[in-house]
Design an enzyme around this catalytic site. Structure first.
Site, PDB file in Angstrom:
ATOM      1  N   ASP A   1       9.664   3.101   1.511  1.00 52.77           N
ATOM      2  CA  ASP A   1       8.514   3.534   2.770  1.00 52.77           C
ATOM      3  C   ASP A   1       8.309   3.152   3.410  1.00 52.77           C
ATOM      4  OD1 ASP A   1       5.484   4.603   2.255  1.00 52.77           O
ATOM      5  OD2 ASP A   1       5.109   3.950   1.300  1.00 52.77           O
TER       6      ASP A   1
ATOM      7  N   PHE B   1       0.640  -1.464   0.344  1.00 52.99           N
ATOM      8  CA  PHE B   1      -0.002  -0.031  -0.178  1.00 52.99           C
ATOM      9  C   PHE B   1       0.774   1.225  -0.057  1.00 52.99           C
ATOM     10  CE2 PHE B   1      -2.632   3.346   1.338  1.00 52.99           C
ATOM     11  CZ  PHE B   1      -3.986   2.970   0.653  1.00 52.99           C
TER      12      PHE B   1
ATOM     13  N   LYS C   1       2.721  11.167   7.529  1.00 57.36           N
ATOM     14  CA  LYS C   1       2.169  11.025   8.521  1.00 57.36           C
ATOM     15  C   LYS C   1       2.246  11.641   9.218  1.00 57.36           C
ATOM     16  CE  LYS C   1       0.163   6.629   6.972  1.00 57.36           C
ATOM     17  NZ  LYS C   1      -1.133   6.813   6.416  1.00 57.36           N
TER      18      LYS C   1
HETATM   19  N1  PMP Z   1       3.157   4.489   2.064  1.00 48.65           N
HETATM   20  C1  PMP Z   1       1.954   4.222   3.421  1.00 48.65           C
HETATM   21  C2  PMP Z   1       3.432   3.221   3.377  1.00 48.65           C
HETATM   22  C3  PMP Z   1       0.450   4.178   3.861  1.00 48.65           C
HETATM   23  O1  PMP Z   1       0.735   3.704   4.885  1.00 48.65           O
HETATM   24  C4  PMP Z   1       0.325   5.330   3.468  1.00 48.65           C
HETATM   25  C5  PMP Z   1      -1.913   5.758   3.490  1.00 48.65           C
HETATM   26  N2  PMP Z   1      -1.668   4.754   4.544  1.00 48.65           N
HETATM   27  C6  PMP Z   1       0.449   5.959   2.443  1.00 48.65           C
HETATM   28  C7  PMP Z   1       1.910   5.608   1.577  1.00 48.65           C
HETATM   29  C8  PMP Z   1      -0.625   6.963   1.386  1.00 48.65           C
HETATM   30  O2  PMP Z   1       0.153   8.289   2.458  1.00 48.65           O
HETATM   31  P1  PMP Z   1      -1.279   9.131   1.913  1.00 48.65           P
HETATM   32  O3  PMP Z   1      -2.270   8.865   2.845  1.00 48.65           O
HETATM   33  O4  PMP Z   1      -1.022  10.263   3.211  1.00 48.65           O
HETATM   34  O5  PMP Z   1      -1.219   9.803   0.900  1.00 48.65           O
END
Ligand code: PMP
Length: 417
Positions: free
Chosen positions: A238, A153, A267
């Site tokens: 990530d 994700f 985040k």
């Molecule tokens: N990468 C990871 C590992 C995530 O968990 C998330 C959100 N759950 C994102 C990217 C995307 O972040 P955003 O919702 O702020 O676009």
């Protein structure tokens, strides 16, 4: 703790119900939230529009690692609100240099590039890897290839959902960007086999959050690092959800002493106040980007920089990481001790757990609804997993109470049948 648990099961009060109906009428139905409407929050606790309190065991998917309205973060935001909030990147502001210095120090990388959301930061890393591939590695134009992991994700943009293996995320949104290969997560051999002369990057979550808090086999990240170094491919980590204290380390990669070429952050970098994301890399990689080739109106804005600097200061004390490590051990010990006819596998690290319900137990969504009635906010992921990721300011007693409620909530539904 002052949560009320004497409310009858399935009670959604008139005010909550009214607010949910209003939102249902006028918002896109792209989420299926639990029936609670939050009005206030502090630390690890939130209060709904009816005055009922809940322990927040999700923490905004790690955006609230430091709790709701952490005093130092709110203070940094307030001070900045009284000075300057936005300049765009057409002009520099007096908090930008300090932010870049601080985030460079935290990541150990020479340069940073701020964005806003996690998905934007991931896109930034993908663009950077492709540009590096053409300019530095010498990959023929428009052939760059990136390896990603199954069950990933990374966000919701078209490029990103194009390499998702989740049909809900993907179906109906094509055509997608070419140039990505998906390999099973945790399998270093499969990853090595997917690399071609045109491969420029490997994008991975060091712990997969949305997949249900999946920790890869020991040695996997080290093996990925070695493969990337050997094949001259960028390792893009990530750390949007796993980074900034969640796993008991500043970065989840730290657990194996692995240093990726690019950190992707989001985040918690915004302290639960506003969206702040970004990437960090050394000059030999970051400097392939030139003016006009990438950016964002709000990326690195004064308010974001002020809050992120306060977040970095908290992380540099090492306290959030230590709390996550110590309390995380306690949480996992408590979860593993739950009866095996209720709970199957418990995955995770630090204050981050994926609790897989045992065969024959109710669906995770139902258990989360019962938890809500009992004053605990948690979220299901997939059908049978409950994700726990409390703010790192949570106490041991609160965790004990939450685990008791979890056991009771599973039994509630198991007995209703
Ligand atoms: N990468 C990871 C590992 C995530 O968990 C998330 C959100 N759950 C994102 C990217 C995307 O972040 P955003 O919702 O702020 O676009």
């Amino acid at each position: 703790m002052t949560q009320t648990t004497d409310r009858p099961a399935s009670a959604v009060t008139p005010t909550t119900e009214h607010e949910l109906e209003r939102a249902e009428a006028h918002s896109a139905h792209n989420y299926h939230p639990l029936p609670v409407v939050v009005a206030e929050a502090e630390g690890a606790w939130v209060t709904d529009v009816d005055g009922k309190r809940y322990l927040d065991m999700l923490a905004g998917y790690s955006a609230l690692n430091f709790g709701h309205r952490h005093p130092a973060l709110v203070e940094a935001a307030k001070q900045q609100l009284d000075r300057v909030t936005l300049t765009s990147r057409a002009f520099q502001h007096d908090g930008f240099a300090a932010f870049c210095e601080d985030l460079s120090r935290l990541t150990g990388k020479q340069a940073v590039l701020p964005m806003n959301t996690g998905a934007e930061a991931v896109e930034t890393a993908l663009k950077l890897a492709r540009k590096w591939g053409y300019d530095v590695k010498g990959v023929p134009a428009d052939t760059a290839h990136i390896v990603v992991a199954g069950e990933n994700f990374h966000g919701r943009t078209i490029a990103i959902v194009g390499f998702s293996t989740d049909p809900d995320a993907r179906d109906g949104f094509g055509p997608f960007a070419p140039g990505f290969t998906v390999v099973p997560y945790g399998d270093a051999e499969a990853l090595a086999a997917a690399i071609t002369p045109s491969t420029v990057g490997v994008l991975l979550e060091p712990v997969q959050g949305e997949a249900g808090v999946v920790v890869p086999p020991k040695g996997y990240l080290t093996a990925v690092r070695d493969i990337c170094t050997r094949e001259r491919v960028l390792m893009l980590a990530d750390e949007v959800q796993s980074g900034l204290g969640r796993t008991g380390h500043t970065f989840a990669c730290d657990a194996e002493g692995v240093v990726p070429d690019v950190y992707v952050m989001g985040k918690a970098l915004g302290g639960g106040i506003l969206p702040v994301s970004g990437i960090a890399a050394d000059r030999d990689v970051m400097d392939v980007l030139h003016p006009g080739q990438h950016g964002s109106t709000f990326g690195g804005n004064p308010l974001a920089c002020a809050v992120a600097r306060a977040v970095i200061a908290l992380l540099e004390t090492g306290e959030p990481q230590a709390r996550s490590r110590e309390l995380g051990e306690h949480l996992h010990a408590r979860l593993r001790a739950l009866p095996s006819d209720l709970v199957g596998e418990v995955r995770g690290v630090g204050l981050w757990a994926g609790v897989q319900l045992a065969d024959g137990m109710p669906r995770a969504r139902l258990v989360c609804e019962r938890l809500l009635e009992r004053g605990v906010l948690a979220k299901d992921t997939h059908e049978h997993t409950i994700r726990l990721a409390p703010p790192l300011v949570v106490t041991r007693e609160e965790l004990d109470w939450a685990v008791d409620q979890l056991e009771a909530a599973i039994l509630d539904d198991a007995s209703r049948g």
